[in-house]
Design an enzyme around this catalytic site. Structure first.
Site, PDB file in Angstrom:
ATOM      1  N   LYS A   1       0.819  -1.215   0.000  1.00  0.00           N
ATOM      2  CA  LYS A   1       0.000   0.000   0.000  1.00  0.00           C
ATOM      3  C   LYS A   1       0.854   1.267   0.000  1.00  0.00           C
ATOM      4  O   LYS A   1       0.629   2.190   0.786  1.00  0.00           O
ATOM      5  CB  LYS A   1      -0.984  -0.018   1.169  1.00  0.00           C
ATOM      6  N   ARG A   2       1.800   1.308  -0.917  1.00  0.00           N
ATOM      7  CA  ARG A   2       2.624   2.505  -1.068  1.00  0.00           C
ATOM      8  C   ARG A   2       1.827   3.575  -1.811  1.00  0.00           C
ATOM      9  O   ARG A   2       0.800   3.311  -2.401  1.00  0.00           O
ATOM     10  CB  ARG A   2       3.914   2.171  -1.815  1.00  0.00           C
TER      11      ARG A   2
END
Length: 271
Positions: A93-94
């Site tokens: 979840k960058r």
């Protein structure tokens, strides 16, 4: 892995199962905790027993990061023990600004050689497109998630009544294509999966929430499946923690097989 190769695996295994690897030291079987690398031993056995039924594996990066430098070494070992023909997902979840995203992409796509990574869209185009510059690599963009807090933003409507998640779907398709862009769509939202499918008819969806979170596999298939399946349905706790005894891997296999059997029936029905 490209789109054709992914669909080939789905057809070969009659499955669109993704096994989520969320290895919590507090939850893994106690007999593993005396080993040199308990997390690796746990994940390796899960992978070995479920590989006949899974087309993808999704390590949740936080469970490895939390262990410090050794956790990164463990993550690499887990990635290397996955069969070469499965789709690997870095659930990280960058979603930072351009230069930072370029380095995140390099880390996960070059240094570790994952097939895909989950990305948050909140900061817009320049935080997402660096991940889309790699051949045969995928961005899996958060679109409509199943957590309670998703309602804080994702369902907010603009002046024309369009919810934010639809704006994300529409805008992001200017950046990527069905060959390098997927979407995270929560399984617990039922008919809303159909709304996402209308906005993104050809894209693959990564669908968490089946199993322990209560999502219905049949509902997901009814609303979300397209002509090339278009689904990777993730189960984590329902498989990997189905048993905390020495038989944990065998029980995980049984649970994965149950899902695969149901998936085969749904593929026969909708494909």
């Amino acid at each position: 892995m490209n789109r054709a190769e992914l669909f080939s695996q789905i057809q070969k295994k009659s499955s669109f199962l993704c096994v989520g690897l969320d290895p919590d030291l507090a939850k893994i079987p106690s007999h593993l905790k005396n080993e040199a690398d308990p997390i690796y031993s746990f994940c390796k056995q899960i992978i070995e027993e479920t590989a006949d039924f899974a087309v993808a594996y999704k390590p949740n990066i936080a469970f490895f990061e939390a262990l410090g430098p050794k956790g990164w070494e463990t993550l690499q070992k887990v990635l290397e023990c996955m069969p070469k023909d499965v789709f690997s997902i870095a659930d990280a979840k960058r979603g930072d600004i351009g230069n930072t995203s370029k380095l995140y992409a390099k880390a996960f796509f070059e240094s570790m050689d994952f097939d895909s990574i989950t990305v948050a869209p909140y900061m817009g185009k320049d935080s997402v497109t660096p991940f889309l510059e790699f051949d045969n690599k995928w961005v899996i963009l958060l679109a409509l998630t199943s957590n309670i807090g998703s309602q804080d933003f994702q369902l907010i409507e603009d002046a024309n009544g369009k919810p934010l998640f639809k704006s994300v779907l529409e805008k992001s398709q200017e950046w990527g294509t069905p060959d390098n862009l997927m979407y995270v769509v929560g399984a617990t939202r039922g008919e809303l999966i159909g709304e996402v499918r209308k906005s993104a008819p050809d894209h693959f969806f990564l669908v968490p929430g089946v199993g322990a979170q209560g999502g219905s596999l049949s509902e997901v298939a009814k609303y979300g499946m397209n002509s090339t399946c278009g689904l990777l349905v993730n189960s984590s706790r329902g498989i990997i923690y189905a048993s905390t005894e020495k038989d944990f891997a065998k029980v995980a296999r049984q649970e994965a097989k149950k899902l695969q059997i149901e998936m085969k029936d749904l593929m026969d029905q909708y494909l």
